[in-house]
Motif scaffolding. Structure first.
Motif, PDB file in Angstrom:
ATOM      1  N   GLU A 195      40.677  42.098  22.984  1.00 29.51           N
ATOM      2  CA  GLU A 195      39.231  42.226  23.201  1.00 29.51           C
ATOM      3  C   GLU A 195      38.442  41.676  22.012  1.00 29.51           C
ATOM      4  OE1 GLU A 195      37.880  43.049  25.937  1.00 29.51           O
ATOM      5  OE2 GLU A 195      39.196  44.416  27.025  1.00 29.51           O
ATOM      6  N   ASP A 220      46.357  48.084  22.070  1.00 28.05           N
ATOM      7  CA  ASP A 220      47.510  48.083  22.961  1.00 28.05           C
ATOM      8  C   ASP A 220      48.304  46.780  22.801  1.00 28.05           C
ATOM      9  OD1 ASP A 220      49.240  48.729  25.019  1.00 28.05           O
ATOM     10  OD2 ASP A 220      47.838  48.183  26.614  1.00 28.05           O
ATOM     11  N   ARG A 267      27.909  49.680  37.667  1.00 29.79           N
ATOM     12  CA  ARG A 267      28.882  49.062  36.771  1.00 29.79           C
ATOM     13  C   ARG A 267      28.429  47.641  36.413  1.00 29.79           C
ATOM     14  NH1 ARG A 267      35.297  48.245  36.383  1.00 29.79           N
ATOM     15  NH2 ARG A 267      35.453  49.524  34.540  1.00 29.79           N
ATOM     16  N   ARG A 307      39.121  40.314  44.269  1.00 27.57           N
ATOM     17  CA  ARG A 307      39.220  41.494  43.408  1.00 27.57           C
ATOM     18  C   ARG A 307      38.338  42.633  43.944  1.00 27.57           C
ATOM     19  NH1 ARG A 307      41.319  41.315  38.162  1.00 27.57           N
ATOM     20  NH2 ARG A 307      40.757  43.071  36.844  1.00 27.57           N
ATOM     21  N   GLN A 342      43.012  43.602  32.960  1.00 23.69           N
ATOM     22  CA  GLN A 342      43.856  44.152  34.011  1.00 23.69           C
ATOM     23  C   GLN A 342      44.111  43.014  34.993  1.00 23.69           C
ATOM     24  OE1 GLN A 342      45.252  46.931  33.162  1.00 23.69           O
ATOM     25  NE2 GLN A 342      44.443  48.431  34.570  1.00 23.69           N
ATOM     26  N   LYS A 394      48.913  43.818  37.162  1.00 22.78           N
ATOM     27  CA  LYS A 394      48.747  45.146  36.566  1.00 22.78           C
ATOM     28  C   LYS A 394      47.918  46.059  37.476  1.00 22.78           C
ATOM     29  CE  LYS A 394      49.177  44.158  31.658  1.00 22.78           C
ATOM     30  NZ  LYS A 394      48.551  44.148  30.348  1.00 22.78           N
ATOM     31  N   TRP A 414      42.924  45.622  24.511  1.00 25.14           N
ATOM     32  CA  TRP A 414      43.987  44.614  24.565  1.00 25.14           C
ATOM     33  C   TRP A 414      43.325  43.243  24.587  1.00 25.14           C
ATOM     34  CZ3 TRP A 414      46.495  41.818  28.959  1.00 25.14           C
ATOM     35  CH2 TRP A 414      47.601  41.103  28.508  1.00 25.14           C
ATOM     36  N   GLN A 468      31.677  47.465  30.563  1.00 30.43           N
ATOM     37  CA  GLN A 468      31.316  47.518  31.989  1.00 30.43           C
ATOM     38  C   GLN A 468      30.747  48.903  32.307  1.00 30.43           C
ATOM     39  OE1 GLN A 468      35.023  45.818  34.125  1.00 30.43           O
ATOM     40  NE2 GLN A 468      33.244  45.163  35.290  1.00 30.43           N
TER      41      GLN A 468
END
Ligand code: UDP
Ligand code: MG
Length: 318
Positions: A11, A40, A193, A128, A202, A206, A9, A95
């Protein structure tokens, strides 16, 4: 053949790097790859940037959804079109390293039906990072470990498990835990990661809705907690009422005459506190009802507007 399902989405800036890492993987890997990319509902040039890069892969599919349905729906769309003997879920932002896929495949060949990638460390900091850690703790506590701690969507599943997931009617998807819910032999691979290329797709909104979907579809603990809170508060209320009645009775017989029971403040605090708790509890119950309502409507999880694919993929299907 191993299918790699990738939701995208907006990207545009990262797809070049993604495809070159996947191309290196394809050349080095001893197994054939099928790329299943799901656009998406991107509003930037993700699909246009992607299209010229795809022909270097013999097997690819590019699914265009009719709008933005969210990451989990996009994964589900890709899964429904994947034809591999095993399906890998991979985010587009690099990631999660695609270089881990051969190790997952080795574990799968050795018998594992699900291979979950767990994060030894994650780059997300600040609010986050705190919320992500909190979610994993609460989820483990509330579900008794429905999925390995610190895992995400990155992982591999055998076609048998993929078939079970496809057969699920659930609209509120939480694929990392659904994938492991079926049982079978499961293995974990560890990785660090990496930081993200570009902005997180996100958003907080979301992510929070995703976390709620996960918690509510795998745990009824929030509902049980409401019952428990009701019990504790009633018990406290009963004790306090008993004390007040005792004092009043004692005053009637001439004791504690100087003691003044504060009426208004106590009442106001109790009413406000109880009102708040009741609204909160109603809200939690409402969340479960809303999810049940969404399930009963049986709307499709996603809508495919069109699909492009390599000629090799088309031949495989016919
Ligand atoms: N994504 C998507 N639809 C959305 C939001 C995200 O397909 O509505 C994709 C996104 O392109 C990426 C993956 O989901 O491939 C994970 O998104 P992100 O990296 O922002 O999430 P996080 O790393 O925070 O889980
Ligand atoms: Mg990411």
């Amino acid at each position: 053949m191993i299918s790699i399902v990738i939701p995208l989405w907006n990207e545009e800036e990262g797809v070049g790097a993604l495809l070159s890492r996947l191309s290196e993987l394809r050349e080095a890997a001893p197994f054939p790859l099928e790329l299943v990319l799901v656009d998406d509902g991107s509003t930037d040039k993700t699909a246009e940037t992607l299209a010229p890069l795809l022909p270097s892969f013999p097997h690819w599919k590019l699914i265009h959804l009719s709008r933005n349905f969210g990451q989990q729906a996009a994964y589900r769309a890709g899964l429904d079109c994947a034809t591999g003997d095993a399906v890998v879920f991979l985010d587009a932002d690099l990631q999660d390293p695609p270089e881990l896929i051969p190790e997952m495949v080795r574990r799968w060949e050795a018998g594992a039906k699900v291979v979950v990638a767990c994060r030894q460390s994650r780059p997300e900091r600040g609010l986050r990072g705190v919320l992500l850690n909190l979610f994993h703790r609460v989820f483990k506590l509330a579900t008794g470990g429905a999925m390995p701690e610190n895992s995400g969507t990155f992982g591999l599943m055998d076609r048998v498990v993929a078939q079970h997931v496809r057969a699920l009617p659930e609209v509120n998807l939480f694929l990392p835990a659904l994938r492991t819910w079926f049982g079978y032999q499961q293995e974990i691979v560890w990785y660090h990661r990496a930081a993200r290329t570009g902005q997180p797709k996100q958003t907080f909104r979301k992510l929070i809705s995703y976390a709620w979907d996960g918690l509510t579809s795998f745990s009824e603990w929030p509902l049980k907690l409401i019952g428990l809170a009701g019990l504790v508060i009633s018990a406290l209320g009963f004790c306090y009422a008993s004390v007040l009645i005792f004092i009043k009775a004692a005053q009637f017989f001439g004791f504690f005459r100087d003691l003044i029971v504060m009426g208004f403040t106590t009442l106001a605090v109790a009413v406000l506190f109880m009102g708040g708790i009741q609204l909160l509890c109603l809200g939690i119950i409402g969340e479960y009802i809303a999810r049940a309502y969404r399930e009963t409507k049986q709307r499709p999880i996603y809508i495919v507007e069109r699909m492009e694919q390599s000629s090799a993929s088309r031949t495989d299907e016919s």
